[in-house]
Design an enzyme around this catalytic site. Structure first.
Site, PDB file in Angstrom:
ATOM      1  N   LYS A  59      -0.392   7.035 -23.713  1.00 49.66           N
ATOM      2  CA  LYS A  59       0.078   7.336 -25.072  1.00 49.66           C
ATOM      3  C   LYS A  59       1.561   6.985 -25.178  1.00 49.66           C
ATOM      4  O   LYS A  59       1.905   5.842 -25.414  1.00 49.66           O
ATOM      5  CB  LYS A  59      -0.163   8.821 -25.394  1.00 49.66           C
ATOM      6  CG  LYS A  59      -1.620   9.158 -25.692  1.00 49.66           C
ATOM      7  CD  LYS A  59      -2.416   9.457 -24.476  1.00 49.66           C
ATOM      8  CE  LYS A  59      -3.785  10.032 -24.791  1.00 49.66           C
ATOM      9  NZ  LYS A  59      -4.602  10.133 -23.580  1.00 49.66           N
TER      10      LYS A  59
ATOM     11  N   PHE B 247      -6.670  20.136 -24.675  1.00 48.06           N
ATOM     12  CA  PHE B 247      -7.382  18.891 -24.940  1.00 48.06           C
ATOM     13  C   PHE B 247      -8.757  18.944 -24.248  1.00 48.06           C
ATOM     14  O   PHE B 247      -8.937  19.670 -23.288  1.00 48.06           O
ATOM     15  CB  PHE B 247      -6.560  17.692 -24.455  1.00 48.06           C
ATOM     16  CG  PHE B 247      -7.242  16.388 -24.762  1.00 48.06           C
ATOM     17  CD1 PHE B 247      -7.433  15.993 -26.074  1.00 48.06           C
ATOM     18  CD2 PHE B 247      -7.741  15.584 -23.755  1.00 48.06           C
ATOM     19  CE1 PHE B 247      -8.105  14.813 -26.367  1.00 48.06           C
ATOM     20  CE2 PHE B 247      -8.408  14.397 -24.039  1.00 48.06           C
ATOM     21  CZ  PHE B 247      -8.591  14.019 -25.345  1.00 48.06           C
ATOM     22  N   ASP B 248      -9.713  18.146 -24.726  1.00 47.60           N
ATOM     23  CA  ASP B 248     -11.092  18.295 -24.224  1.00 47.60           C
ATOM     24  C   ASP B 248     -11.253  18.026 -22.732  1.00 47.60           C
ATOM     25  O   ASP B 248     -11.991  18.741 -22.057  1.00 47.60           O
ATOM     26  CB  ASP B 248     -12.097  17.472 -25.050  1.00 47.60           C
ATOM     27  CG  ASP B 248     -11.729  16.007 -25.187  1.00 47.60           C
ATOM     28  OD1 ASP B 248     -10.577  15.671 -24.921  1.00 47.60           O
ATOM     29  OD2 ASP B 248     -12.599  15.205 -25.559  1.00 47.60           O
TER      30      ASP B 248
ATOM     31  N   HIS C 271     -19.570  14.447 -26.263  1.00 46.24           N
ATOM     32  CA  HIS C 271     -19.256  13.583 -27.409  1.00 46.24           C
ATOM     33  C   HIS C 271     -19.194  12.099 -27.049  1.00 46.24           C
ATOM     34  O   HIS C 271     -19.447  11.247 -27.887  1.00 46.24           O
ATOM     35  CB  HIS C 271     -17.940  14.017 -28.065  1.00 46.24           C
ATOM     36  CG  HIS C 271     -16.770  14.045 -27.136  1.00 46.24           C
ATOM     37  ND1 HIS C 271     -16.635  14.997 -26.155  1.00 46.24           N
ATOM     38  CD2 HIS C 271     -15.693  13.231 -27.020  1.00 46.24           C
ATOM     39  CE1 HIS C 271     -15.509  14.770 -25.493  1.00 46.24           C
ATOM     40  NE2 HIS C 271     -14.927  13.703 -25.996  1.00 46.24           N
TER      41      HIS C 271
ATOM     42  N   TYR D  73       0.835  -1.204   0.000  1.00 41.95           N
ATOM     43  CA  TYR D  73       0.000   0.000   0.000  1.00 41.95           C
ATOM     44  C   TYR D  73       0.874   1.260   0.000  1.00 41.95           C
ATOM     45  O   TYR D  73       0.612   2.210  -0.721  1.00 41.95           O
ATOM     46  CB  TYR D  73      -0.920   0.006   1.228  1.00 41.95           C
ATOM     47  CG  TYR D  73      -1.970   1.098   1.168  1.00 41.95           C
ATOM     48  CD1 TYR D  73      -3.246   0.817   0.674  1.00 41.95           C
ATOM     49  CD2 TYR D  73      -1.680   2.401   1.557  1.00 41.95           C
ATOM     50  CE1 TYR D  73      -4.205   1.805   0.592  1.00 41.95           C
ATOM     51  CE2 TYR D  73      -2.638   3.404   1.471  1.00 41.95           C
ATOM     52  CZ  TYR D  73      -3.893   3.099   0.989  1.00 41.95           C
ATOM     53  OH  TYR D  73      -4.845   4.082   0.908  1.00 41.95           O
TER      54      TYR D  73
ATOM     55  N   ALA E 103       1.127  14.167 -22.744  1.00 43.24           N
ATOM     56  CA  ALA E 103       0.714  12.845 -23.223  1.00 43.24           C
ATOM     57  C   ALA E 103       1.642  12.315 -24.327  1.00 43.24           C
ATOM     58  O   ALA E 103       1.984  11.142 -24.337  1.00 43.24           O
ATOM     59  CB  ALA E 103      -0.725  12.899 -23.720  1.00 43.24           C
TER      60      ALA E 103
ATOM     61  N   ASP F 119       1.172  19.620 -20.650  1.00 41.53           N
ATOM     62  CA  ASP F 119       0.290  18.469 -20.828  1.00 41.53           C
ATOM     63  C   ASP F 119       1.072  17.538 -21.750  1.00 41.53           C
ATOM     64  O   ASP F 119       1.203  17.787 -22.942  1.00 41.53           O
ATOM     65  CB  ASP F 119      -1.029  18.932 -21.457  1.00 41.53           C
ATOM     66  CG  ASP F 119      -1.968  17.759 -21.729  1.00 41.53           C
ATOM     67  OD1 ASP F 119      -1.531  16.599 -21.595  1.00 41.53           O
ATOM     68  OD2 ASP F 119      -3.127  18.010 -22.091  1.00 41.53           O
TER      69      ASP F 119
HETATM   70  N1  F0G Z   1      -4.117  15.497 -22.609  1.00 35.84           N
HETATM   71  C1  F0G Z   1      -4.034  15.128 -23.892  1.00 35.84           C
HETATM   72  C2  F0G Z   1      -3.211  15.941 -24.839  1.00 35.84           C
HETATM   73  C3  F0G Z   1      -4.715  14.005 -24.334  1.00 35.84           C
HETATM   74  O1  F0G Z   1      -4.631  13.661 -25.619  1.00 35.84           O
HETATM   75  C4  F0G Z   1      -5.474  13.247 -23.411  1.00 35.84           C
HETATM   76  C5  F0G Z   1      -6.215  12.078 -23.837  1.00 35.84           C
HETATM   77  C6  F0G Z   1      -5.528  13.666 -22.076  1.00 35.84           C
HETATM   78  C7  F0G Z   1      -4.823  14.791 -21.711  1.00 35.84           C
HETATM   79  C8  F0G Z   1      -6.321  12.918 -21.039  1.00 35.84           C
HETATM   80  O2  F0G Z   1      -5.720  11.730 -20.720  1.00 35.84           O
HETATM   81  O3  F0G Z   1      -7.321   9.947 -21.460  1.00 35.84           O
HETATM   82  O4  F0G Z   1      -5.475   9.471 -19.863  1.00 35.84           O
HETATM   83  O5  F0G Z   1      -7.411  10.803 -19.142  1.00 35.84           O
HETATM   84  N2  F0G Z   1      -6.435  11.803 -25.036  1.00 35.84           N
HETATM   85  C9  F0G Z   1      -7.078  10.611 -25.537  1.00 35.84           C
HETATM   86  C10 F0G Z   1      -7.226  10.740 -27.015  1.00 35.84           C
HETATM   87  C11 F0G Z   1      -8.324  10.226 -24.846  1.00 35.84           C
HETATM   88  O6  F0G Z   1      -7.931   9.909 -27.605  1.00 35.84           O
HETATM   89  O7  F0G Z   1      -6.619  11.633 -27.628  1.00 35.84           O
HETATM   90  P1  F0G Z   1      -6.531  10.418 -20.284  1.00 35.84           P
END
Ligand code: F0G
Length: 458
Positions: A258, A124-125, A450, A72, A217, A215
Protein backbone atom coordinates in the site's frame (compact mmCIF):
# COMPACT_ATOMS: atom_id res chain seq x y z
CA UNK A 1 -5.29 33.36 -9.11
CA UNK A 2 -4.35 30.61 -6.69
CA UNK A 3 -2.56 27.87 -8.59
CA UNK A 4 -4.68 24.72 -8.76
CA UNK A 5 -3.69 21.36 -7.43
CA UNK A 6 -1.93 19.05 -9.92
CA UNK A 7 -0.25 15.64 -9.81
CA UNK A 8 3.29 15.59 -8.42
CA UNK A 9 4.48 13.23 -11.18
CA UNK A 10 4.06 12.63 -14.88
CA UNK A 11 3.59 9.42 -16.87
CA UNK A 12 6.48 7.62 -18.60
CA UNK A 13 4.97 4.21 -19.33
CA UNK A 14 1.37 3.19 -19.97
CA UNK A 15 -0.65 -0.04 -20.05
CA UNK A 16 -3.60 -0.50 -22.45
CA UNK A 17 -7.13 -1.01 -21.14
CA UNK A 18 -10.08 -2.39 -23.10
CA UNK A 19 -13.70 -1.39 -22.60
CA UNK A 20 -16.26 -4.18 -22.81
CA UNK A 21 -19.99 -4.45 -23.53
CA UNK A 22 -22.65 -5.14 -20.96
CA UNK A 23 -23.60 -8.43 -22.64
CA UNK A 24 -19.99 -9.64 -22.26
CA UNK A 25 -19.92 -8.62 -18.61
CA UNK A 26 -23.18 -10.44 -17.90
CA UNK A 27 -21.61 -13.63 -19.22
CA UNK A 28 -18.29 -13.10 -17.40
CA UNK A 29 -19.78 -12.36 -13.98
CA UNK A 30 -22.03 -15.41 -14.23
CA UNK A 31 -19.00 -17.56 -15.08
CA UNK A 32 -17.22 -15.96 -12.10
CA UNK A 33 -20.08 -17.17 -9.86
CA UNK A 34 -20.86 -13.55 -9.02
CA UNK A 35 -17.57 -13.27 -7.16
CA UNK A 36 -15.53 -10.32 -8.45
CA UNK A 37 -12.30 -11.99 -7.32
CA UNK A 38 -12.93 -14.65 -9.98
CA UNK A 39 -12.93 -12.21 -12.90
CA UNK A 40 -9.93 -12.01 -15.19
CA UNK A 41 -8.30 -8.59 -15.13
CA UNK A 42 -8.99 -8.13 -18.89
CA UNK A 43 -12.70 -8.35 -18.06
CA UNK A 44 -12.37 -5.21 -15.91
CA UNK A 45 -12.05 -1.66 -17.23
CA UNK A 46 -11.30 0.30 -14.06
CA UNK A 47 -10.06 -2.00 -11.33
CA UNK A 48 -10.77 -0.65 -7.86
CA UNK A 49 -10.74 -4.07 -6.19
CA UNK A 50 -7.80 -3.00 -4.08
CA UNK A 51 -5.06 -0.43 -3.68
CA UNK A 52 -2.78 -3.25 -2.57
CA UNK A 53 0.15 -4.04 -4.84
CA UNK A 54 -1.58 -2.22 -7.70
CA UNK A 55 0.30 1.07 -7.57
CA UNK A 56 2.69 2.34 -10.23
CA UNK A 57 6.35 2.25 -9.23
CA UNK A 58 8.49 5.28 -10.05
CA UNK A 59 11.52 5.45 -12.33
CA UNK A 60 13.65 5.61 -9.16
CA UNK A 61 12.10 2.43 -7.81
CA UNK A 62 12.69 0.61 -11.11
CA UNK A 63 16.28 1.83 -11.06
CA UNK A 64 16.68 0.43 -7.55
CA UNK A 65 15.47 -2.94 -8.87
CA UNK A 66 18.61 -3.10 -11.03
CA UNK A 67 20.81 -2.55 -7.99
CA UNK A 68 19.26 -5.37 -5.96
CA UNK A 69 21.74 -7.63 -4.19
CA UNK A 70 20.50 -11.23 -4.37
CA UNK A 71 22.90 -12.69 -1.80
CA UNK A 72 21.21 -15.25 0.42
CA UNK A 73 22.54 -13.68 3.61
CA UNK A 74 23.54 -10.13 4.48
CA UNK A 75 22.69 -8.45 1.17
CA UNK A 76 23.21 -4.72 0.76
CA UNK A 77 19.50 -4.50 -0.13
CA UNK A 78 18.62 -5.83 3.32
CA UNK A 79 20.81 -3.22 4.99
CA UNK A 80 19.42 -0.44 2.80
CA UNK A 81 15.89 -1.41 3.81
CA UNK A 82 16.82 -1.86 7.46
CA UNK A 83 18.36 1.61 7.59
CA UNK A 84 15.33 3.20 5.87
CA UNK A 85 12.89 1.50 8.26
CA UNK A 86 14.99 2.49 11.29
CA UNK A 87 15.13 6.13 10.23
CA UNK A 88 11.49 6.32 9.28
CA UNK A 89 9.93 4.39 12.17
CA UNK A 90 12.53 4.27 14.92
CA UNK A 91 12.27 0.47 15.11
CA UNK A 92 15.77 -0.94 15.53
CA UNK A 93 14.96 -4.49 14.49
CA UNK A 94 13.05 -5.73 11.48
CA UNK A 95 12.16 -8.89 9.56
CA UNK A 96 11.24 -8.85 5.87
CA UNK A 97 8.19 -10.92 4.87
CA UNK A 98 6.54 -11.49 1.51
CA UNK A 99 3.46 -9.42 2.41
CA UNK A 100 1.39 -8.10 5.32
CA UNK A 101 -0.41 -11.27 6.30
CA UNK A 102 2.91 -13.10 6.39
CA UNK A 103 4.13 -10.50 8.86
CA UNK A 104 0.99 -11.19 10.92
CA UNK A 105 1.59 -14.93 10.72
CA UNK A 106 5.16 -14.62 11.99
CA UNK A 107 4.42 -12.08 14.72
CA UNK A 108 1.27 -13.83 15.95
CA UNK A 109 3.04 -17.20 15.99
CA UNK A 110 5.33 -15.56 18.51
CA UNK A 111 2.74 -13.63 20.52
CA UNK A 112 -0.81 -15.02 20.20
CA UNK A 113 -2.04 -18.28 21.75
CA UNK A 114 -5.44 -19.93 22.10
CA UNK A 115 -8.02 -18.13 24.28
CA UNK A 116 -6.13 -14.85 23.99
CA UNK A 117 -8.01 -11.58 23.53
CA UNK A 118 -6.73 -9.07 20.98
CA UNK A 119 -8.49 -5.69 21.12
CA UNK A 120 -8.10 -3.12 18.36
CA UNK A 121 -9.88 -0.82 15.92
CA UNK A 122 -11.79 -3.01 13.41
CA UNK A 123 -9.05 -5.54 12.65
CA UNK A 124 -8.42 -6.16 8.96
CA UNK A 125 -9.76 -9.53 7.72
CA UNK A 126 -6.38 -11.31 7.44
CA UNK A 127 -5.42 -9.96 10.87
CA UNK A 128 -8.65 -11.26 12.35
CA UNK A 129 -8.20 -14.51 10.39
CA UNK A 130 -4.75 -15.04 11.90
CA UNK A 131 -6.11 -14.32 15.38
CA UNK A 132 -9.12 -16.63 15.04
CA UNK A 133 -7.03 -19.34 13.38
CA UNK A 134 -5.11 -19.47 16.69
CA UNK A 135 -8.42 -19.81 18.58
CA UNK A 136 -8.02 -16.34 20.02
CA UNK A 137 -10.61 -13.55 19.84
CA UNK A 138 -10.37 -10.14 18.18
CA UNK A 139 -12.41 -7.50 20.03
CA UNK A 140 -13.43 -4.42 18.06
CA UNK A 141 -13.04 -1.26 20.16
CA UNK A 142 -13.55 1.33 17.41
CA UNK A 143 -15.47 4.48 18.42
CA UNK A 144 -19.22 4.29 17.72
CA UNK A 145 -19.02 7.35 15.45
CA UNK A 146 -17.25 5.16 12.87
CA UNK A 147 -20.44 3.22 12.25
CA UNK A 148 -22.48 6.25 11.20
CA UNK A 149 -21.36 6.87 7.62
CA UNK A 150 -22.82 10.37 7.53
CA UNK A 151 -21.30 11.72 10.72
CA UNK A 152 -18.46 14.16 10.19
CA UNK A 153 -15.62 13.17 12.53
CA UNK A 154 -11.95 13.80 11.71
CA UNK A 155 -10.64 10.54 13.19
CA UNK A 156 -13.17 7.77 12.75
CA UNK A 157 -10.44 5.16 13.11
CA UNK A 158 -9.97 6.04 16.79
CA UNK A 159 -10.15 3.45 19.54
CA UNK A 160 -12.82 3.99 22.20
CA UNK A 161 -10.82 4.19 25.42
CA UNK A 162 -13.75 3.02 27.55
CA UNK A 163 -14.28 -0.06 25.39
CA UNK A 164 -10.57 -0.77 25.53
CA UNK A 165 -10.35 -0.37 29.29
CA UNK A 166 -13.29 -2.74 29.69
CA UNK A 167 -11.30 -5.40 27.84
CA UNK A 168 -8.21 -4.67 29.94
CA UNK A 169 -10.29 -4.98 33.13
CA UNK A 170 -12.08 -8.15 32.07
CA UNK A 171 -9.01 -10.26 31.29
CA UNK A 172 -5.57 -10.65 32.86
CA UNK A 173 -2.69 -9.07 30.94
CA UNK A 174 -1.28 -12.55 30.30
CA UNK A 175 -4.33 -13.21 28.12
CA UNK A 176 -3.99 -9.96 26.13
CA UNK A 177 -0.81 -10.24 24.05
CA UNK A 178 -1.30 -6.89 22.32
CA UNK A 179 -3.65 -4.15 21.28
CA UNK A 180 -3.57 -3.59 17.52
CA UNK A 181 -3.91 -0.06 16.15
CA UNK A 182 -4.63 -0.17 12.43
CA UNK A 183 -3.49 3.03 10.69
CA UNK A 184 -5.50 3.99 8.74
CA UNK A 185 -8.40 1.77 9.73
CA UNK A 186 -9.26 -0.01 6.49
CA UNK A 187 -12.32 -1.90 7.70
CA UNK A 188 -14.10 1.16 9.08
CA UNK A 189 -13.55 3.06 5.83
CA UNK A 190 -9.87 4.01 5.51
CA UNK A 191 -10.34 6.30 8.47
CA UNK A 192 -7.40 7.78 10.36
CA UNK A 193 -6.44 7.49 14.02
CA UNK A 194 -5.40 10.70 15.77
CA UNK A 195 -2.02 11.11 17.44
CA UNK A 196 -3.83 11.93 20.66
CA UNK A 197 -5.73 8.63 20.50
CA UNK A 198 -2.55 6.67 19.71
CA UNK A 199 -0.85 8.34 22.67
CA UNK A 200 -3.72 7.56 25.04
CA UNK A 201 -4.13 3.96 23.89
CA UNK A 202 -0.41 3.45 24.32
CA UNK A 203 -0.42 4.97 27.84
CA UNK A 204 -3.38 2.82 28.88
CA UNK A 205 -1.82 -0.32 27.42
CA UNK A 206 1.37 0.42 29.33
CA UNK A 207 -0.59 0.79 32.60
CA UNK A 208 -2.11 -2.64 32.07
CA UNK A 209 1.12 -4.24 30.85
CA UNK A 210 -0.10 -4.83 27.29
CA UNK A 211 2.01 -4.33 24.15
CA UNK A 212 0.98 -2.00 21.32
CA UNK A 213 1.31 -3.26 17.75
CA UNK A 214 0.61 -1.10 14.70
CA UNK A 215 -0.93 -2.59 11.59
CA UNK A 216 0.71 0.00 9.38
CA UNK A 217 -0.35 -0.71 5.79
CA UNK A 218 -1.43 2.92 5.30
CA UNK A 219 0.65 4.67 7.95
CA UNK A 220 1.67 7.55 5.66
CA UNK A 221 -1.94 8.38 4.77
CA UNK A 222 -2.68 8.37 8.50
CA UNK A 223 0.19 10.81 9.07
CA UNK A 224 -1.15 13.04 6.28
CA UNK A 225 -4.52 13.29 8.04
CA UNK A 226 -2.85 14.07 11.36
CA UNK A 227 -0.97 16.91 9.65
CA UNK A 228 -4.14 18.22 8.03
CA UNK A 229 -6.63 17.71 10.85
CA UNK A 230 -4.95 17.56 14.25
CA UNK A 231 -4.00 20.62 16.25
CA UNK A 232 -0.27 21.13 16.58
CA UNK A 233 0.79 19.10 13.54
CA UNK A 234 0.27 21.48 10.60
CA UNK A 235 3.91 22.53 10.55
CA UNK A 236 5.40 19.10 11.14
CA UNK A 237 6.68 17.04 8.23
CA UNK A 238 5.05 13.72 7.35
CA UNK A 239 8.21 11.92 8.45
CA UNK A 240 8.27 13.69 11.82
CA UNK A 241 4.66 12.63 12.36
CA UNK A 242 5.43 9.05 11.29
CA UNK A 243 8.34 8.90 13.77
CA UNK A 244 6.12 10.12 16.57
CA UNK A 245 3.27 7.69 15.77
CA UNK A 246 5.56 4.68 15.88
CA UNK A 247 7.28 5.91 19.05
CA UNK A 248 4.12 4.85 20.92
CA UNK A 249 4.31 1.23 19.79
CA UNK A 250 6.29 -1.92 20.62
CA UNK A 251 6.10 -3.44 17.16
CA UNK A 252 4.56 -2.97 13.73
CA UNK A 253 3.47 -5.15 10.87
CA UNK A 254 3.32 -3.67 7.43
CA UNK A 255 1.86 -4.69 4.15
CA UNK A 256 4.22 -2.69 1.95
CA UNK A 257 1.90 -3.12 -1.02
CA UNK A 258 0.00 0.00 0.00
CA UNK A 259 1.80 3.09 1.26
CA UNK A 260 5.26 1.89 0.20
CA UNK A 261 3.99 1.59 -3.41
CA UNK A 262 5.52 -1.80 -4.25
CA UNK A 263 3.73 -4.70 -5.89
CA UNK A 264 4.75 -7.22 -3.25
CA UNK A 265 6.39 -7.03 0.15
CA UNK A 266 5.99 -6.60 3.86
CA UNK A 267 7.88 -6.49 7.12
CA UNK A 268 7.72 -6.52 10.90
CA UNK A 269 9.41 -3.84 13.01
CA UNK A 270 10.40 -4.46 16.64
CA UNK A 271 11.69 -2.34 19.47
CA UNK A 272 12.56 -5.32 21.64
CA UNK A 273 15.47 -7.53 20.63
CA UNK A 274 14.16 -10.62 22.46
CA UNK A 275 10.84 -10.47 20.63
CA UNK A 276 12.69 -9.99 17.35
CA UNK A 277 14.84 -13.07 18.09
CA UNK A 278 11.81 -15.21 18.93
CA UNK A 279 10.02 -14.11 15.77
CA UNK A 280 13.15 -14.74 13.68
CA UNK A 281 12.72 -18.49 14.16
CA UNK A 282 9.20 -18.35 12.69
CA UNK A 283 10.41 -16.08 9.91
CA UNK A 284 13.03 -18.65 8.92
CA UNK A 285 10.40 -21.42 9.00
CA UNK A 286 7.63 -19.61 7.10
CA UNK A 287 9.27 -16.86 5.05
CA UNK A 288 13.00 -17.23 4.58
CA UNK A 289 16.28 -16.29 6.18
CA UNK A 290 16.18 -13.18 8.36
CA UNK A 291 17.91 -10.97 5.79
CA UNK A 292 15.44 -11.61 2.99
CA UNK A 293 12.23 -13.09 4.42
CA UNK A 294 9.92 -13.53 1.47
CA UNK A 295 11.59 -10.87 -0.67
CA UNK A 296 14.26 -10.74 -3.32
CA UNK A 297 17.02 -8.16 -3.00
CA UNK A 298 15.63 -6.05 -5.83
CA UNK A 299 12.22 -5.96 -4.14
CA UNK A 300 13.78 -4.80 -0.87
CA UNK A 301 15.55 -2.01 -2.77
CA UNK A 302 12.33 -0.87 -4.45
CA UNK A 303 10.59 -1.00 -1.07
CA UNK A 304 13.22 1.16 0.61
CA UNK A 305 12.80 3.76 -2.14
CA UNK A 306 8.98 3.43 -2.03
CA UNK A 307 8.93 4.12 1.72
CA UNK A 308 10.65 7.43 1.04
CA UNK A 309 8.38 8.40 -1.86
CA UNK A 310 5.26 7.31 0.02
CA UNK A 311 6.06 9.71 2.86
CA UNK A 312 6.47 12.80 0.68
CA UNK A 313 3.80 15.40 1.31
CA UNK A 314 3.21 16.33 -2.35
CA UNK A 315 2.70 12.72 -3.34
CA UNK A 316 0.26 12.15 -0.45
CA UNK A 317 -1.66 15.29 -1.32
CA UNK A 318 -1.99 14.09 -4.92
CA UNK A 319 -3.13 10.70 -3.73
CA UNK A 320 -5.66 11.79 -1.14
CA UNK A 321 -7.05 14.49 -3.44
CA UNK A 322 -7.76 11.94 -6.16
CA UNK A 323 -9.66 9.73 -3.75
CA UNK A 324 -11.60 12.77 -2.52
CA UNK A 325 -12.29 13.78 -6.13
CA UNK A 326 -14.15 10.52 -6.74
CA UNK A 327 -15.86 10.85 -3.35
CA UNK A 328 -17.03 14.37 -4.21
CA UNK A 329 -18.49 13.29 -7.55
CA UNK A 330 -20.55 10.58 -5.85
CA UNK A 331 -21.58 12.67 -2.87
CA UNK A 332 -22.71 15.55 -5.10
CA UNK A 333 -24.95 13.08 -6.93
CA UNK A 334 -26.62 12.23 -3.61
CA UNK A 335 -25.07 8.78 -3.33
CA UNK A 336 -24.54 7.63 0.28
CA UNK A 337 -20.81 7.33 0.84
CA UNK A 338 -18.75 7.12 4.01
CA UNK A 339 -17.91 10.65 5.10
CA UNK A 340 -15.33 12.03 5.62
CA UNK A 341 -13.78 10.17 2.68
CA UNK A 342 -11.24 7.46 3.46
CA UNK A 343 -7.60 7.81 2.53
CA UNK A 344 -7.31 4.97 0.07
CA UNK A 345 -10.87 4.32 -0.98
CA UNK A 346 -14.43 5.53 -1.22
CA UNK A 347 -16.90 3.37 0.64
CA UNK A 348 -20.43 3.30 -0.73
CA UNK A 349 -23.09 2.62 1.89
CA UNK A 350 -24.91 -0.29 0.30
CA UNK A 351 -27.72 -0.57 2.87
CA UNK A 352 -28.80 2.97 2.09
CA UNK A 353 -28.21 2.50 -1.64
CA UNK A 354 -30.28 -0.71 -1.92
CA UNK A 355 -32.69 -0.71 1.04
CA UNK A 356 -34.97 -3.32 -0.56
CA UNK A 357 -32.36 -6.10 -0.70
CA UNK A 358 -32.56 -8.27 2.47
CA UNK A 359 -29.34 -8.60 4.47
CA UNK A 360 -29.46 -12.38 4.07
CA UNK A 361 -29.00 -11.78 0.33
CA UNK A 362 -25.75 -9.83 0.74
CA UNK A 363 -26.56 -6.20 0.01
CA UNK A 364 -23.02 -4.92 -0.62
CA UNK A 365 -22.18 -7.84 -2.89
CA UNK A 366 -25.35 -7.16 -4.86
CA UNK A 367 -24.31 -3.55 -5.35
CA UNK A 368 -20.73 -4.49 -6.29
CA UNK A 369 -22.04 -6.82 -9.02
CA UNK A 370 -24.42 -4.12 -10.34
CA UNK A 371 -21.57 -1.59 -10.57
CA UNK A 372 -19.48 -4.11 -12.49
CA UNK A 373 -22.33 -4.87 -14.87
CA UNK A 374 -22.91 -1.19 -15.47
CA UNK A 375 -19.41 -0.08 -16.40
CA UNK A 376 -16.86 -2.85 -15.93
CA UNK A 377 -15.75 -1.19 -12.70
CA UNK A 378 -14.58 -3.65 -10.05
CA UNK A 379 -14.99 -2.72 -6.38
CA UNK A 380 -15.11 -5.09 -3.45
CA UNK A 381 -17.70 -6.11 -0.88
CA UNK A 382 -17.01 -5.10 2.71
CA UNK A 383 -20.08 -6.63 4.26
CA UNK A 384 -21.60 -9.89 5.42
CA UNK A 385 -19.62 -12.14 3.10
CA UNK A 386 -16.36 -10.65 4.34
CA UNK A 387 -17.59 -10.70 7.96
CA UNK A 388 -17.81 -14.48 7.59
CA UNK A 389 -19.39 -16.85 10.12
CA UNK A 390 -18.95 -16.76 13.87
CA UNK A 391 -16.12 -19.23 14.57
CA UNK A 392 -18.10 -20.77 17.47
CA UNK A 393 -21.76 -20.78 16.35
CA UNK A 394 -20.99 -20.91 12.58
CA UNK A 395 -23.87 -18.45 12.07
CA UNK A 396 -23.47 -15.70 9.47
CA UNK A 397 -22.32 -12.43 11.00
CA UNK A 398 -24.13 -9.36 9.72
CA UNK A 399 -21.99 -6.27 10.31
CA UNK A 400 -23.47 -2.86 11.00
CA UNK A 401 -22.03 -1.51 7.79
CA UNK A 402 -22.53 -3.05 4.36
CA UNK A 403 -20.20 -1.23 1.98
CA UNK A 404 -18.76 -1.43 -1.48
CA UNK A 405 -15.17 -0.28 -1.35
CA UNK A 406 -13.73 1.50 -4.36
CA UNK A 407 -10.01 1.40 -3.61
CA UNK A 408 -7.85 3.66 -5.74
CA UNK A 409 -4.45 2.28 -6.80
CA UNK A 410 -1.61 4.74 -6.26
CA UNK A 411 -0.37 6.79 -9.26
CA UNK A 412 -2.29 4.48 -11.64
CA UNK A 413 -5.53 6.03 -12.90
CA UNK A 414 -6.37 9.58 -13.99
CA UNK A 415 -9.26 11.74 -12.88
CA UNK A 416 -11.01 10.87 -16.16
CA UNK A 417 -11.15 7.32 -14.86
CA UNK A 418 -12.68 8.68 -11.67
CA UNK A 419 -15.33 10.47 -13.77
CA UNK A 420 -16.06 7.21 -15.58
CA UNK A 421 -16.41 5.32 -12.29
CA UNK A 422 -18.72 7.97 -10.89
CA UNK A 423 -20.92 7.89 -14.02
CA UNK A 424 -21.21 4.09 -13.78
CA UNK A 425 -22.34 4.29 -10.17
CA UNK A 426 -24.71 7.18 -10.79
CA UNK A 427 -26.39 5.08 -13.50
CA UNK A 428 -26.94 2.27 -10.99
CA UNK A 429 -28.21 4.83 -8.47
CA UNK A 430 -30.83 6.00 -10.97
CA UNK A 431 -32.27 2.50 -11.30
CA UNK A 432 -31.76 1.47 -7.66
CA UNK A 433 -35.50 0.98 -7.01
CA UNK A 434 -35.59 -1.86 -9.54
CA UNK A 435 -32.94 -3.84 -7.61
CA UNK A 436 -34.76 -5.89 -4.97
CA UNK A 437 -33.05 -9.26 -4.82
CA UNK A 438 -29.49 -10.30 -4.15
CA UNK A 439 -27.48 -13.50 -3.98
CA UNK A 440 -27.20 -16.76 -2.07
CA UNK A 441 -24.07 -18.73 -1.27
CA UNK A 442 -23.58 -21.94 -3.21
CA UNK A 443 -20.09 -22.80 -1.92
CA UNK A 444 -17.76 -21.29 0.69
CA UNK A 445 -14.44 -21.97 2.41
CA UNK A 446 -14.31 -22.43 6.22
CA UNK A 447 -12.20 -19.27 6.72
CA UNK A 448 -11.64 -16.08 4.64
CA UNK A 449 -14.52 -17.21 2.45
CA UNK A 450 -14.92 -13.98 0.47
CA UNK A 451 -11.96 -14.74 -1.79
CA UNK A 452 -13.41 -17.94 -3.20
CA UNK A 453 -17.13 -17.86 -2.39
CA UNK A 454 -19.47 -18.99 -5.18
CA UNK A 455 -22.87 -17.34 -5.47
CA UNK A 456 -26.08 -17.55 -7.42
CA UNK A 457 -29.01 -15.21 -7.80
CA UNK A 458 -31.36 -15.47 -4.80
N1 F0G B 1 -3.60 -4.95 7.27
C1 F0G B 1 -4.36 -4.09 6.58
C2 F0G B 1 -4.90 -2.88 7.25
C3 F0G B 1 -4.65 -4.35 5.24
O1 F0G B 1 -5.42 -3.49 4.57
C4 F0G B 1 -4.11 -5.50 4.63
C5 F0G B 1 -4.40 -5.81 3.24
C6 F0G B 1 -3.31 -6.36 5.39
C7 F0G B 1 -3.07 -6.04 6.70
C8 F0G B 1 -2.71 -7.61 4.80
O2 F0G B 1 -1.69 -7.31 3.94
O3 F0G B 1 -2.47 -8.10 1.69
O4 F0G B 1 -0.07 -7.61 2.15
O5 F0G B 1 -1.13 -9.60 3.13
N2 F0G B 1 -5.30 -5.25 2.59
C9 F0G B 1 -5.59 -5.43 1.18
C10 F0G B 1 -6.81 -4.65 0.84
C11 F0G B 1 -5.63 -6.84 0.73
O6 F0G B 1 -7.33 -4.84 -0.27
O7 F0G B 1 -7.26 -3.81 1.64
P1 F0G B 1 -1.33 -8.20 2.65
Amino acid sequence: MELPFAESYRIKMVEPLRRSHRSEREQWIKEARYNLFNLRSEQVFVDLLTDSGTGAMSDRQWSEMMLGDESYAGSSSYYKLKETIRELTGFEFFLPTHQGRAAENVLFSTMVKSDDIVPGNSHFDTTKGHIEFRKATAVDCTINEAFDTTLDHPFKGNIDLEKLEKVFKSYPATQIPMVIITITCNTSGGQPVSMDNIRQVSAMAKRYGVKVVFDSARFAENAYYIKKREKGYADKSIREIVREMFSYGDAMTMSSKKDAIVNMGGFIGFRDEDLFREASTYNIMFEGFVTYGGMSGRDMNALAQGLLEGTEFDYLETRINQVAYLGGLLRNAGIPVQYPFGGHAIFVDAKRFLPAVPKEQFVAQTLAVEIYLEGGVRGVEIGAILADRDPMTRENRYPELEMVRLAIPRRTYTNNHMEYVAASIINVWERRHEIKTGYQIVREAPILRHFTVELDRA
